[in-house]
Design a protein around this motif. Structure first.
Motif, PDB file in Angstrom:
ATOM      1  N   GLU A  65       0.839  -1.206   0.000  1.00 49.41           N
ATOM      2  CA  GLU A  65       0.000   0.000   0.000  1.00 49.41           C
ATOM      3  C   GLU A  65       0.873   1.255   0.000  1.00 49.41           C
ATOM      4  OE1 GLU A  65      -3.456   0.786  -0.029  1.00 49.41           O
ATOM      5  OE2 GLU A  65      -3.315  -1.194  -0.926  1.00 49.41           O
ATOM      6  N   TRP A  66       1.956   1.221   0.765  1.00 53.08           N
ATOM      7  CA  TRP A  66       2.906   2.340   0.832  1.00 53.08           C
ATOM      8  C   TRP A  66       3.484   2.618  -0.548  1.00 53.08           C
ATOM      9  CZ3 TRP A  66       4.129   5.474   4.885  1.00 53.08           C
ATOM     10  CH2 TRP A  66       5.297   6.220   4.812  1.00 53.08           C
ATOM     11  N   LEU A  67       3.906   1.548  -1.220  1.00 52.61           N
ATOM     12  CA  LEU A  67       4.445   1.706  -2.572  1.00 52.61           C
ATOM     13  C   LEU A  67       3.389   2.227  -3.533  1.00 52.61           C
ATOM     14  CD1 LEU A  67       6.599  -1.530  -2.936  1.00 52.61           C
ATOM     15  CD2 LEU A  67       7.404   0.798  -2.549  1.00 52.61           C
ATOM     16  N   ARG A  68       2.173   1.723  -3.406  1.00 53.80           N
ATOM     17  CA  ARG A  68       1.073   2.173  -4.266  1.00 53.80           C
ATOM     18  C   ARG A  68       0.782   3.652  -4.033  1.00 53.80           C
ATOM     19  NH1 ARG A  68      -4.120   3.243  -4.063  1.00 53.80           N
ATOM     20  NH2 ARG A  68      -4.284   2.782  -1.858  1.00 53.80           N
ATOM     21  N   MET A  69       0.823   4.069  -2.785  1.00 50.46           N
ATOM     22  CA  MET A  69       0.489   5.455  -2.475  1.00 50.46           C
ATOM     23  C   MET A  69       1.552   6.419  -2.982  1.00 50.46           C
ATOM     24  SD  MET A  69      -0.641   7.245   1.087  1.00 50.46           S
ATOM     25  CE  MET A  69       0.867   7.062   1.983  1.00 50.46           C
ATOM     26  N   PHE A  70       2.815   6.047  -2.881  1.00 55.54           N
ATOM     27  CA  PHE A  70       3.868   6.986  -3.232  1.00 55.54           C
ATOM     28  C   PHE A  70       4.495   6.777  -4.591  1.00 55.54           C
ATOM     29  CE2 PHE A  70       3.753   7.472   1.384  1.00 55.54           C
ATOM     30  CZ  PHE A  70       3.605   8.842   1.444  1.00 55.54           C
ATOM     31  N   GLY A  71       4.166   5.706  -5.288  1.00 54.53           N
ATOM     32  CA  GLY A  71       4.855   5.475  -6.545  1.00 54.53           C
ATOM     33  C   GLY A  71       3.995   5.212  -7.755  1.00 54.53           C
ATOM     34  N   THR A  72       2.781   4.768  -7.570  1.00 54.59           N
ATOM     35  CA  THR A  72       1.954   4.340  -8.695  1.00 54.59           C
ATOM     36  C   THR A  72       0.866   5.363  -8.980  1.00 54.59           C
ATOM     37  OG1 THR A  72       2.297   2.086  -7.952  1.00 54.59           O
ATOM     38  CG2 THR A  72       0.548   2.432  -9.546  1.00 54.59           C
ATOM     39  N   PRO A  73       0.689   5.773 -10.256  1.00 55.15           N
ATOM     40  CA  PRO A  73      -0.432   6.667 -10.574  1.00 55.15           C
ATOM     41  C   PRO A  73      -1.758   5.949 -10.347  1.00 55.15           C
ATOM     42  CG  PRO A  73       1.181   6.638 -12.357  1.00 55.15           C
ATOM     43  CD  PRO A  73       1.556   5.555 -11.399  1.00 55.15           C
ATOM     44  N   THR A  74      -2.494   6.389  -9.342  1.00 52.30           N
ATOM     45  CA  THR A  74      -3.754   5.734  -9.000  1.00 52.30           C
ATOM     46  C   THR A  74      -4.952   6.685  -9.047  1.00 52.30           C
ATOM     47  OG1 THR A  74      -3.343   6.167  -6.670  1.00 52.30           O
ATOM     48  CG2 THR A  74      -2.660   4.019  -7.512  1.00 52.30           C
ATOM     49  N   LEU A  75      -4.704   7.969  -9.200  1.00 47.96           N
ATOM     50  CA  LEU A  75      -5.804   8.930  -9.206  1.00 47.96           C
ATOM     51  C   LEU A  75      -6.274   9.178 -10.639  1.00 47.96           C
ATOM     52  CD1 LEU A  75      -4.378  11.449  -6.594  1.00 47.96           C
ATOM     53  CD2 LEU A  75      -5.955   9.570  -6.209  1.00 47.96           C
ATOM     54  N   SER A  76      -7.488   9.668 -10.779  1.00 51.01           N
ATOM     55  CA  SER A  76      -8.050   9.905 -12.107  1.00 51.01           C
ATOM     56  C   SER A  76      -7.260  10.957 -12.885  1.00 51.01           C
ATOM     57  CB  SER A  76      -9.514  10.331 -11.993  1.00 51.01           C
ATOM     58  OG  SER A  76      -9.599  11.520 -11.222  1.00 51.01           O
ATOM     59  N   SER A  77      -6.526  11.800 -12.196  1.00 51.41           N
ATOM     60  CA  SER A  77      -5.729  12.833 -12.862  1.00 51.41           C
ATOM     61  C   SER A  77      -4.417  12.285 -13.409  1.00 51.41           C
ATOM     62  CB  SER A  77      -5.443  13.971 -11.878  1.00 51.41           C
ATOM     63  OG  SER A  77      -4.705  13.473 -10.782  1.00 51.41           O
ATOM     64  N   GLY A  78      -4.135  10.996 -13.188  1.00 53.44           N
ATOM     65  CA  GLY A  78      -2.890  10.408 -13.650  1.00 53.44           C
ATOM     66  C   GLY A  78      -1.734  10.617 -12.692  1.00 53.44           C
ATOM     67  N   LEU A  79      -2.026  11.132 -11.500  1.00 60.96           N
ATOM     68  CA  LEU A  79      -0.997  11.361 -10.490  1.00 60.96           C
ATOM     69  C   LEU A  79      -0.967  10.200  -9.505  1.00 60.96           C
ATOM     70  CD1 LEU A  79      -1.751  15.083  -9.554  1.00 60.96           C
ATOM     71  CD2 LEU A  79       0.083  14.255 -11.026  1.00 60.96           C
ATOM     72  N   SER A  80       0.185   9.997  -8.892  1.00 56.89           N
ATOM     73  CA  SER A  80       0.237   9.065  -7.768  1.00 56.89           C
ATOM     74  C   SER A  80      -0.284   9.815  -6.545  1.00 56.89           C
ATOM     75  CB  SER A  80       1.662   8.585  -7.528  1.00 56.89           C
ATOM     76  OG  SER A  80       2.445   9.628  -6.986  1.00 56.89           O
ATOM     77  N   GLN A  81      -0.608   9.078  -5.501  1.00 58.12           N
ATOM     78  CA  GLN A  81      -1.077   9.752  -4.293  1.00 58.12           C
ATOM     79  C   GLN A  81       0.050  10.583  -3.673  1.00 58.12           C
ATOM     80  OE1 GLN A  81      -3.565   7.605  -1.601  1.00 58.12           O
ATOM     81  NE2 GLN A  81      -4.345   6.285  -3.216  1.00 58.12           N
ATOM     82  N   GLY A  82       1.297  10.152  -3.879  1.00 56.36           N
ATOM     83  CA  GLY A  82       2.426  10.949  -3.403  1.00 56.36           C
ATOM     84  C   GLY A  82       2.499  12.287  -4.117  1.00 56.36           C
ATOM     85  N   ASP A  83       2.224  12.284  -5.454  1.00 56.39           N
ATOM     86  CA  ASP A  83       2.178  13.544  -6.195  1.00 56.39           C
ATOM     87  C   ASP A  83       1.046  14.418  -5.687  1.00 56.39           C
ATOM     88  OD1 ASP A  83       4.322  12.764  -7.781  1.00 56.39           O
ATOM     89  OD2 ASP A  83       3.029  11.884  -9.323  1.00 56.39           O
TER      90      ASP A  83
END
Length: 171
Positions: A65-83
């Motif tokens: 989950e940590w990796l998903r939040m800070f490294g993978t684009p998961t939001l509809s805007s194409g940003l990662s949650q870290g972005d």
């Protein structure tokens, strides 16, 4: 860290759903998933209490989950949650000594499922070495022309302060 040490009580638990519900526009929370808005609210809440989190402990699923939040684009805007966190001003907060968000992840297979354990590393755990326990058994054993020295120390850990830990419950 989770259950206390006999002197300090168990770490307080903060429910992600309760944090989300307290927000003006509550984000949707999913069990077992880290939401960046809830995560940021948890960090800010601890910093506001004067015990900022610098280390988060979790199991393998929480590390993913940590990796998903800070490294993978998961939001509809194409940003990662870290972005999204950086867009929300965390970069500015990094330069503010009152809210130090340089958070490290520590892995433990014994960490509870769907929970992140946040603590301040320097103020939470202290290694203790029993005074006078260096029993240097300088036994000289001749095994194939080798000399073996044995040394025994009694070590343990204790919680320095009981209020420097918090558990984010993602259930």
């Amino acid at each position: 860290i989770v259950n206390g040490d006999g002197v300090n009580a168990a770490a307080p638990v903060v429910n992600a759903s309760a944090l989300a519900a307290a927000m003006p526009q509550p984000p949707a929370t999913v069990a077992g998933r880290v939401n960046w808005e809830v995560f940021l609210a948890w960090l800010l809440g601890q910093a506001a209490k004067g015990v900022p989190i610098d280390t988060v402990l979790g199991n393998q699923a929480m590390y993913l989950e940590w990796l998903r939040m800070f490294g993978t684009p998961t939001l509809s805007s194409g940003l990662s949650q870290g972005d999204a966190l950086r867009a929300a001003g965390v970069d500015v907060a990094l330069r503010n000594p009152g809210f130090d968000f340089n958070v490290d992840f520590a892995y433990s297979s014994a960490a509870p499922v769907n929970k992140l354990i946040g603590f301040n590393k320097n103020e939470t755990v202290e290694e203790l070495v029993e005074n006078g326990s260096d029993i240097e058994e300088s036994q000289r054993v001749m095994d194939n022309q080798k000399i073996r020295y044995l040394r025994t120390e009694n070590k343990g850990y204790r919680l320095v302060f009981g209020d420097t830990r918090s558990i984010l419950n993602l259930d």
